[in-house]
Motif scaffolding. Structure first.
Motif, PDB file in Angstrom:
ATOM      1  N   GLY A 376      -6.132   2.931  13.300  1.00  5.46           N
ATOM      2  CA  GLY A 376      -5.110   2.268  14.102  1.00  5.46           C
ATOM      3  C   GLY A 376      -4.237   3.256  14.843  1.00  5.46           C
ATOM      4  O   GLY A 376      -4.447   4.466  14.819  1.00  5.46           O
ATOM      5  N   ILE A 377      -3.211   2.753  15.462  1.00  7.31           N
ATOM      6  CA  ILE A 377      -2.375   3.575  16.339  1.00  7.31           C
ATOM      7  C   ILE A 377      -1.606   4.641  15.556  1.00  7.31           C
ATOM      8  O   ILE A 377      -1.481   5.781  15.991  1.00  7.31           O
ATOM      9  N   PHE A 378      -1.118   4.267  14.360  1.00  4.93           N
ATOM     10  CA  PHE A 378      -0.220   5.174  13.642  1.00  4.93           C
ATOM     11  C   PHE A 378      -0.908   5.909  12.485  1.00  4.93           C
ATOM     12  O   PHE A 378      -0.249   6.617  11.734  1.00  4.93           O
ATOM     13  N   HIS A 379      -2.192   5.736  12.331  1.00 10.83           N
ATOM     14  CA  HIS A 379      -2.882   6.370  11.212  1.00 10.83           C
ATOM     15  C   HIS A 379      -4.171   7.020  11.695  1.00 10.83           C
ATOM     16  O   HIS A 379      -4.775   6.588  12.680  1.00 10.83           O
ATOM     17  N   ARG A 380      -4.574   8.024  10.999  1.00 15.34           N
ATOM     18  CA  ARG A 380      -5.820   8.692  11.332  1.00 15.34           C
ATOM     19  C   ARG A 380      -7.016   7.894  10.823  1.00 15.34           C
ATOM     20  O   ARG A 380      -6.910   7.115   9.879  1.00 15.34           O
ATOM     21  N   ASP A 381      -8.154   8.142  11.458  1.00 15.85           N
ATOM     22  CA  ASP A 381      -9.387   7.507  11.002  1.00 15.85           C
ATOM     23  C   ASP A 381      -9.745   8.011   9.615  1.00 15.85           C
ATOM     24  O   ASP A 381      -9.471   9.163   9.251  1.00 15.85           O
ATOM     25  N   LYS A 382     -10.386   7.148   8.833  1.00 21.03           N
ATOM     26  CA  LYS A 382     -10.817   7.527   7.495  1.00 21.03           C
ATOM     27  C   LYS A 382     -12.334   7.751   7.505  1.00 21.03           C
ATOM     28  O   LYS A 382     -13.105   6.849   7.789  1.00 21.03           O
ATOM     29  N   HIS A 383     -12.732   8.979   7.219  1.00 20.45           N
ATOM     30  CA  HIS A 383     -14.148   9.351   7.183  1.00 20.45           C
ATOM     31  C   HIS A 383     -14.616   9.357   5.734  1.00 20.45           C
ATOM     32  O   HIS A 383     -13.986   9.956   4.868  1.00 20.45           O
TER      33      HIS A 383
END
Length: 538
Positions: A376-383
């Motif tokens: 989302g806008i305020f969080h990093r992607d989770k790999h």
């Protein structure tokens, strides 16, 4: 410092994830002691980082020195181990330590750091995923190199010319040129207490010792050539000569040449060579048994891990492979049994050999599943990285200790022509005894004699003929027993039987640039593990 350091490129935790200090942690006061000791270590690493950042900012010679030592990869990684290099000369007769003293308030500061950090190490990370920086590509003309202390408790702080520049969270690493001060996790202290209190170091495993590492090179007459395939061996000269003499013709035995000095031009009365030993030269484990050998809590296992980043591929492939394995080694035991001609049916104990090995040395990871969940806008992607199936693993040949595991001599005048190797993946547990019946084959005793040497010299053992010779009874079979002590939790992985008459080398061919003769070794499998024997003089 150039201001591009103010805005670091942030990547995954991978390059900074290292083992924690080996400190006791338990209830009550033990936990407090451990935390305090860890804090003290972190403070010492931070102080050393400040000193080092001043020195490398000022001195190109020091930057060159660190680069050259890192490229040597004495432990198969780009590590600069302070205790090993502190007294080496960098420039104008000044040692590494003496240069650092120019940037400390007093010598006691450095002495305190050295006492707190016996495994003090400078690591040059490979950041080529983000920019053109690693040990080989480090442009030492540029003094924009920052230093950080690997911190196990809180954020990472980076220093340039002794000044604090910025900090990153524990789960982030820099994407710019830097040096990392940490403990070396491939060495351990070995403190001698008898007669003196000197401290030295040894590798946690021989696999980390570059001096023992022949992987990646073919060794011919002491010269390393840079292309080694997993199933290729570099035999001793006498083994090469045996192959040249007999090839893989079943009428002739390559070991007759090696152990008895027999050849086509000298087919009779060969003397036994007591200086030759067999070695378990290579092993390869079938990935299909992975779940069998990883059944105990202490066994290594496959795992998945997550990482937050806005990059498409934030973790380098090599580090993904490292992190999909949990810590620990597999413990294999080889029970090597040869029957004794004089033993009758009595239970003889085998020769027991141990091998502690990392799963990364046993298996090649062919495929890792990589999923990305948008933050989302305020969080990093989770790999998320994981291995879906053992079909994504491939067994690879591994040479224990870099040179193999030495076995006892193989004297077929007194011992069976068969060598049986029983294999287990050892796990601690309740003790039990195994006793197994083995059908051993012996070359006819009529093919050997004790011969007086010239001038009445002591007797020597002689093999009369090549192979089975001309004796009417070529071989005899005895049913005998062997037994050993193990645990009920250990995993039996079958047995492999080698014959003295088996070939040692199967194929040779030439590779050019430069021209090197390459050999494929002969191996026998248990169904779970393949084993390759290779004799050589000791």
């Amino acid at each position: 410092m150039n201001k591009h350091f103010i805005y670091p490129l942030v990547a995954g935790i991978s390059l900074l994830s290292c083992q924690k200090d080996n400190l006791p942690v338990g209830p009550g006061i033990e936990s407090t002691v451990a935390v305090n000791a860890l804090s003290q270590s972190n403070l010492a690493r931070i102080e050393f980082s400040k000193i080092l950042s001043k020195a490398v900012y000022d001195s190109k010679d020091l930057r060159n020195f660190i680069k050259e030592i890192a490229i040597e990869q004495f432990d198969n990684d780009y590590d600069v181990f302070y205790p090993f290099i502190k007294d080496k000369i960098v420039k104008d007769g000044m040692s590494f330590r003496e240069i650092l003293l120019q940037y400390t308030d007093n010598e006691n500061t450095l002495k305190s750091i050295e006492a707190s950090l016996p495994l003090l190490n400078i690591y040059v990370p490979d950041l080529t995923m983000f920019n053109d920086f690693n040990a080989e590509k480090w442009d030492t003309n540029d003094n924009d190199i920052v230093v950080t202390a690997l911190n196990y408790e809180s954020e990472q702080t980076f220093y340039g010319d002794g000044n604090k520049l910025f900090s990153l969270a524990k789960n982030e690493i820099p994407g710019f040129p830097c040096l990392i001060v940490k403990d070396n996790e491939r060495l351990k202290q070995n403190i001698k207490v008898k007669g003196m209190s000197s401290t030295n170091y040894e590798f946690l495993d021989d696999v980390f010792n570059k001096k023992l590492n022949t992987k990646g090179a073919v060794i011919v007459d002491g010269v390393a050539h840079g292309y080694r395939d997993d199933n290729i061996v570099a035999p001793a000269q006498i083994v090469q000569q045996a192959f040249a003499e007999f090839g893989i013709d079943p009428i002739y035995w390559q070991r007759d040449y090696i152990y008895w000095g027999l050849s086509k031009t000298k087919p009779k009365n060969g003397s036994f060579n007591p200086q030759v030993r067999e070695f378990i030269h290579k092993v390869r484990v079938n990935p299909n048994i992975f779940y069998t050998i990883s059944d105990q809590p202490s066994d290594p296992k496959l795992t998945s891990f997550q990482h937050s980043s806005d990059l498409k591929d934030p973790v380098p492939w090599a580090d993904v492979v490292r992190r999909v394995w949990t810590d620990g080694n597999f413990e294999f035991r080889f029970y090597v049994y040869k029957g004794k001609r004089s033993a009758g049916s009595n239970a003889e104990k085998p020769d027991i050999k141990n091998l502690s090995i990392s799963p990364r040395d046993l298996f090649t990871v062919k495929k890792v599943k990589h999923t990305i969940k948008g933050g989302g806008i305020f969080h990093r992607d989770k790999h998320t990285y994981s291995i879906e199936s053992i079909n994504d693993l491939e067994g690879k040949w591994f040479t224990p200790n870099g040179t193999g595991i030495q076995l006892e001599q193989w004297d077929i005048a007194e011992e069976s022509m068969t060598m049986t190797i029983f294999v287990e993946e050892f796990d601690p547990g309740e003790i039990e005894e195994k006793e197994i019946t083995v059908s051993n084959k012996y070359s006819s005793s009529a093919n050997f004699k004790l011969d007086l040497g010239l001038g009445g010299l002591p007797k020597k053992l002689v093999k009369l003929d090549l192979s089975f010779g001309m004796s009417s009874q070529k071989e005899e079979t005895k049913v005998q027993r062997t037994k050993w002590t193990t645990t009920h939790t250990s995993d039996a992985l079958g047995n492999a039987t080698f014959y003295f008459s088996d070939p040692i080398l199967k194929v040779d061919y030439w590779k050019d640039k430069p021209a090197v003769r390459i050999y494929d070794g002969y191996s026998v499998g248990t169904g779970s593990i393949d084993i390759m024997l290779l004799p050589r003089p000791i």
